[in-house]
Design a protein around this motif. Structure first.
Motif, short mmCIF file in Angstrom:
data_model
loop_
_atom_site.label_atom_id
_atom_site.label_comp_id
_atom_site.label_asym_id
_atom_site.label_seq_id
_atom_site.Cartn_x
_atom_site.Cartn_y
_atom_site.Cartn_z
N ILE A 12 5.06 -7.96 -3.21
CA ILE A 12 6.01 -6.96 -2.70
C ILE A 12 5.22 -5.98 -1.84
CG2 ILE A 12 7.61 -5.12 -3.33
CD1 ILE A 12 8.04 -6.61 -5.99
N VAL A 13 5.74 -5.70 -0.67
CA VAL A 13 5.10 -4.75 0.25
C VAL A 13 5.99 -3.52 0.30
CG1 VAL A 13 4.33 -4.37 2.62
CG2 VAL A 13 4.14 -6.64 1.60
N PHE A 14 5.39 -2.34 0.26
CA PHE A 14 6.18 -1.13 0.27
C PHE A 14 5.45 0.00 0.97
CE2 PHE A 14 3.65 -1.16 -3.55
CZ PHE A 14 3.16 0.13 -3.64
N GLY A 21 10.20 -8.26 -0.40
CA GLY A 21 9.48 -9.31 -1.10
C GLY A 21 8.90 -10.30 -0.11
N THR A 22 7.69 -10.76 -0.39
CA THR A 22 7.06 -11.77 0.46
C THR A 22 7.58 -13.15 0.05
OG1 THR A 22 5.23 -12.12 -1.07
CG2 THR A 22 4.95 -10.38 0.60
N PRO A 23 7.34 -14.18 0.86
CA PRO A 23 7.72 -15.54 0.43
C PRO A 23 7.11 -15.89 -0.93
CG PRO A 23 7.25 -15.55 2.77
CD PRO A 23 6.87 -14.18 2.26
N SER A 24 5.90 -15.42 -1.20
CA SER A 24 5.27 -15.66 -2.50
C SER A 24 6.09 -15.04 -3.64
CB SER A 24 3.86 -15.09 -2.51
OG SER A 24 3.27 -15.24 -3.77
N SER A 106 8.64 -21.78 10.43
CA SER A 106 7.20 -21.94 10.57
C SER A 106 6.53 -21.58 9.24
CB SER A 106 6.66 -21.03 11.67
OG SER A 106 5.24 -20.97 11.63
N VAL A 107 5.50 -22.30 8.87
CA VAL A 107 4.78 -21.98 7.64
C VAL A 107 4.06 -20.64 7.76
CG1 VAL A 107 4.51 -24.37 6.89
CG2 VAL A 107 2.75 -23.32 8.30
N MET A 108 3.91 -20.11 8.94
CA MET A 108 3.25 -18.83 9.15
C MET A 108 4.22 -17.64 9.12
SD MET A 108 0.23 -19.88 9.18
CE MET A 108 -0.61 -18.36 9.48
N ASP A 109 5.53 -17.90 8.99
CA ASP A 109 6.51 -16.82 8.96
C ASP A 109 6.28 -15.93 7.75
OD1 ASP A 109 7.75 -17.55 11.28
OD2 ASP A 109 9.44 -18.56 10.31
N GLU A 110 6.47 -14.65 7.94
CA GLU A 110 6.35 -13.64 6.89
C GLU A 110 7.51 -12.66 7.03
OE1 GLU A 110 4.24 -12.94 4.38
OE2 GLU A 110 2.87 -14.62 4.69
N ASN A 117 14.17 -9.99 5.66
CA ASN A 117 14.84 -11.19 5.14
C ASN A 117 14.57 -12.43 5.98
OD1 ASN A 117 16.09 -9.83 2.96
ND2 ASN A 117 17.56 -8.96 4.41
N LYS A 118 13.44 -12.46 6.66
CA LYS A 118 13.12 -13.63 7.48
C LYS A 118 12.92 -14.87 6.62
CE LYS A 118 10.38 -15.14 11.35
NZ LYS A 118 9.60 -14.66 12.48
N VAL A 119 12.24 -14.71 5.48
CA VAL A 119 12.01 -15.83 4.57
C VAL A 119 12.52 -15.41 3.19
CG1 VAL A 119 10.31 -17.43 3.62
CG2 VAL A 119 9.89 -16.39 5.86
N VAL A 120 13.75 -15.81 2.89
CA VAL A 120 14.36 -15.52 1.60
C VAL A 120 15.12 -16.76 1.13
CG1 VAL A 120 14.57 -13.02 1.99
CG2 VAL A 120 16.45 -14.54 2.63
N PRO A 121 15.34 -16.88 -0.17
CA PRO A 121 16.10 -18.03 -0.67
C PRO A 121 17.56 -17.96 -0.21
CG PRO A 121 15.08 -16.79 -2.48
CD PRO A 121 14.88 -16.01 -1.23
N VAL A 122 18.10 -19.13 0.09
CA VAL A 122 19.51 -19.26 0.46
C VAL A 122 20.18 -20.15 -0.58
CG1 VAL A 122 21.12 -20.10 2.20
CG2 VAL A 122 19.00 -18.97 2.91
N MET A 123 21.26 -19.64 -1.20
CA MET A 123 21.96 -20.39 -2.24
C MET A 123 23.29 -20.91 -1.71
SD MET A 123 23.45 -19.15 -5.95
CE MET A 123 21.86 -18.66 -6.59
N ILE A 124 23.60 -22.16 -2.06
CA ILE A 124 24.89 -22.76 -1.72
C ILE A 124 25.47 -23.41 -2.97
CG2 ILE A 124 24.34 -23.16 0.72
CD1 ILE A 124 23.94 -26.15 -0.08
N GLU A 125 26.78 -23.54 -3.02
CA GLU A 125 27.42 -24.27 -4.11
C GLU A 125 27.24 -25.77 -3.88
OE1 GLU A 125 31.47 -23.26 -4.93
OE2 GLU A 125 31.08 -21.13 -4.60
#
Length: 158
Positions: A12-14, A21-24, A106-110, A117-125
């Protein structure tokens, strides 16, 4: 002057008024949510086996029993595969089943303060959830398939 707190690695960066939150962080959140789970054996049979890692568990929250299949695609290509769930206490219920995918272009996205919210989980039904399912895994992704387990009649009658 405002500084940003940074550690290596960050989850987490603040600063004094923002955080993200980071991708990690999101990856660790996937694994934290199912503590107290029962592990199930899983086999991957694919020409992409070297770029995949998977686990399967069942766990219970306050209301549901869930089969969670997590698959990491380390490779640069999308992978289509079929997985089968056998030997479960109940059948798969499409109602309440979801897929959550963490990936980016990209694997380098942060994430950043400008784009948290560039790299966050996306949920679908998962309306087609079943004991056997065909899925496509995006390149460089972590996918979690939460399959709701319908209670067996014997359990439901008790």
């Amino acid at each position: 002057m405002i500084t940003t707190a940074r550690w290596n690695p960050d989850a987490i960066v603040f600063n004094s008024w923002q955080q993200y939150g980071t991708p990690s962080y999101w990856m660790q959140k996937f694994f934290r949510e199912s503590s107290g789970a029962t592990i199930h054996p899983i086999t991957i049979s694919s020409s992409y086996s070297d770029s995949l890692a998977a686990s399967a568990i069942t766990w219970h929250d306050d209301e549901n029993s869930i089969l969670r299949v997590k698959i990491v695609n380390f490779g640069p290509d999308a992978v289509s595969l079929t997985f089968s769930a056998t030997g479960l206490q109940g059948s798969i219920n499409a109602l309440g089943s979801t897929a959550t995918v963490l990936t980016s272009g990209s694997v380098m996205d942060e994430n950043s303060f400008a784009n948290p919210n560039k790299v966050v989980p996306v949920m679908i039904e998962l309306r087609n959830a079943a004991e056997e399912m065909e899925v496509t895994l995006p390149p460089h992704s972590l996918s979690a398939f939460d399959l709701a387990l319908a209670q067996s009649r014997l359990v439901a009658e008790m």
